[in-house]
Design a protein around this motif. Structure first.
Motif, PDB file in Angstrom:
ATOM      1  N   ASP A  64       0.827  -1.203   0.000  1.00  0.00           N
ATOM      2  CA  ASP A  64       0.000   0.000   0.000  1.00  0.00           C
ATOM      3  C   ASP A  64       0.869   1.264   0.000  1.00  0.00           C
ATOM      4  N   TYR A  65       0.419   2.249  -0.744  1.00  0.00           N
ATOM      5  CA  TYR A  65       1.064   3.559  -0.867  1.00  0.00           C
ATOM      6  C   TYR A  65       2.360   3.527  -1.678  1.00  0.00           C
ATOM      7  N   SER A  66       2.674   2.364  -2.231  1.00  0.00           N
ATOM      8  CA  SER A  66       3.837   2.301  -3.123  1.00  0.00           C
ATOM      9  C   SER A  66       3.616   3.186  -4.347  1.00  0.00           C
ATOM     10  N   GLU A  67       2.423   3.146  -4.889  1.00  0.00           N
ATOM     11  CA  GLU A  67       2.135   3.925  -6.093  1.00  0.00           C
ATOM     12  C   GLU A  67       2.214   5.427  -5.807  1.00  0.00           C
ATOM     13  N   GLN A  68       1.810   5.845  -4.612  1.00  0.00           N
ATOM     14  CA  GLN A  68       1.915   7.267  -4.274  1.00  0.00           C
ATOM     15  C   GLN A  68       3.377   7.718  -4.264  1.00  0.00           C
ATOM     16  N   VAL A  69       4.242   6.880  -3.710  1.00  0.00           N
ATOM     17  CA  VAL A  69       5.671   7.215  -3.682  1.00  0.00           C
ATOM     18  C   VAL A  69       6.221   7.246  -5.105  1.00  0.00           C
ATOM     19  N   ARG A  70       5.882   6.237  -5.893  1.00  0.00           N
ATOM     20  CA  ARG A  70       6.370   6.179  -7.277  1.00  0.00           C
ATOM     21  C   ARG A  70       5.848   7.361  -8.094  1.00  0.00           C
ATOM     22  N   ALA A  71       4.604   7.763  -7.840  1.00  0.00           N
ATOM     23  CA  ALA A  71       4.040   8.903  -8.572  1.00  0.00           C
ATOM     24  C   ALA A  71       4.799  10.179  -8.247  1.00  0.00           C
ATOM     25  N   ASP A  72       5.154  10.372  -6.979  1.00  0.00           N
ATOM     26  CA  ASP A  72       5.966  11.532  -6.600  1.00  0.00           C
ATOM     27  C   ASP A  72       7.289  11.520  -7.353  1.00  0.00           C
ATOM     28  N   GLU A  73       7.898  10.342  -7.410  1.00  0.00           N
ATOM     29  CA  GLU A  73       9.209  10.233  -8.051  1.00  0.00           C
ATOM     30  C   GLU A  73       9.114  10.413  -9.560  1.00  0.00           C
ATOM     31  N   ARG A  74       8.051   9.913 -10.153  1.00  0.00           N
ATOM     32  CA  ARG A  74       7.866  10.108 -11.594  1.00  0.00           C
ATOM     33  C   ARG A  74       7.678  11.582 -11.919  1.00  0.00           C
ATOM     34  N   GLU A  75       6.900  12.272 -11.102  1.00  0.00           N
ATOM     35  CA  GLU A  75       6.685  13.698 -11.357  1.00  0.00           C
ATOM     36  C   GLU A  75       7.990  14.475 -11.246  1.00  0.00           C
ATOM     37  N   ALA A  76       8.779  14.148 -10.235  1.00  0.00           N
ATOM     38  CA  ALA A  76      10.083  14.799 -10.095  1.00  0.00           C
ATOM     39  C   ALA A  76      10.961  14.490 -11.301  1.00  0.00           C
ATOM     40  N   GLY A  77      10.958  13.224 -11.715  1.00  0.00           N
ATOM     41  CA  GLY A  77      11.764  12.829 -12.863  1.00  0.00           C
ATOM     42  C   GLY A  77      11.355  13.541 -14.136  1.00  0.00           C
ATOM     43  N   SER A  78      10.058  13.802 -14.278  1.00  0.00           N
ATOM     44  CA  SER A  78       9.577  14.492 -15.479  1.00  0.00           C
ATOM     45  C   SER A  78      10.091  15.915 -15.564  1.00  0.00           C
ATOM     46  N   MET A  79      10.521  16.460 -14.420  1.00  0.00           N
ATOM     47  CA  MET A  79      11.078  17.818 -14.392  1.00  0.00           C
ATOM     48  C   MET A  79      12.606  17.795 -14.383  1.00  0.00           C
TER      49      MET A  79
END
Length: 229
Positions: free
Chosen positions: A177-192
């Motif tokens: 649980d909440y793995s996707e939330q962490v990954r989403a944060d990291e993906r957004e950072a990576g996109s920048m």
């Protein structure tokens, strides 16, 4: 008779997103300085600070009780013990003005993924305030107490100290649980193009990378407020 006019209602809203890692000393310093800048801002209640997850080294193995100094020396200095000592000393010097003390003799390397998952849980349970409390507790556990913040028993206890429901915490740690939330944060950072922490984004367009003085964060707030009027 003097008529007192009510204060004008603010129309300015500033949303800050701060990406950080729980074992990054500069992330802790930046969090404290951003909070100080918000407090010094003319309209602090118009500012919302959202803490976001980022792993500087997601491949770090869980456990092992490897000293941070040794880990840094191996990762950045090819095994030269002086590299870790120098990096730690630099971070400690930066944090002196913020009354943060890092006990490098006790700090141990840790994988932060599960701790970040609990930070996401804290945000769901108690909003930004509880998430901030969890981030602070995990930082202090790592830097001040030498605790392994990838150990589930340690995380369970620290989360309870923050006021998080113990059964819910245990269930999260036993699942993904909440793995996707962490990954989403990291993906957004990576996109920048973010590759290191701390990284601060204001209203989706104004950004500061690395740790900065309080005045820099305050200037960012004022600049964004001017654009938002």
């Amino acid at each position: 008779m003097t008529t007192v006019q009510p204060a004008a209602e603010s129309t300015t809203h500033i949303e800050l997103h701060l990406w950080s890692d729980l074992v990054c000393p500069y992330s802790w310093v930046a969090k404290r300085r951003v909070e100080a800048a918000i407090a010094a801002f003319e309209r602090p209640h118009d500012v919302m600070l959202r803490l976001r997850s980022f792993e500087l080294d997601p491949d770090v193995p869980v456990g092992g009780a490897v000293p941070v100094r040794e880990h840094l020396s191996m990762r950045y200095g090819g095994g030269d013990a002086g590299t870790g000592r120098l990096m730690n000393a630099k971070a400690s010097e930066e944090a002196q003005a913020d009354d943060l003390v890092f006990d490098w003799d006790r700090a141990v390397r840790a994988n932060t993924f599960d701790a970040h998952r609990l930070c996401a849980l804290a945000g769901e349970m108690g909003g930004p305030a509880l998430r901030s409390a969890a981030v602070e507790r995990f930082h202090w556990a790592h830097f001040g107490e030498g605790l392994a913040i990838d150990d589930h028993e340690v995380l369970q206890r620290l989360a309870a100290e923050c006021g998080m429901d113990e059964r819910r915490v245990a269930a999260v740690l036993a699942s993904d649980d909440y793995s996707e939330q962490v990954r989403a944060d990291e993906r957004e950072a990576g996109s920048m193009g973010v590759t290191a922490t701390p990284f601060l984004l204001a209203n989706g367009y104004a950004a500061l990378s690395g740790v900065r003085p309080v005045d820099d964060y305050l200037a960012l707030l004022r600049g964004v407020a001017t654009q938002s009027v």
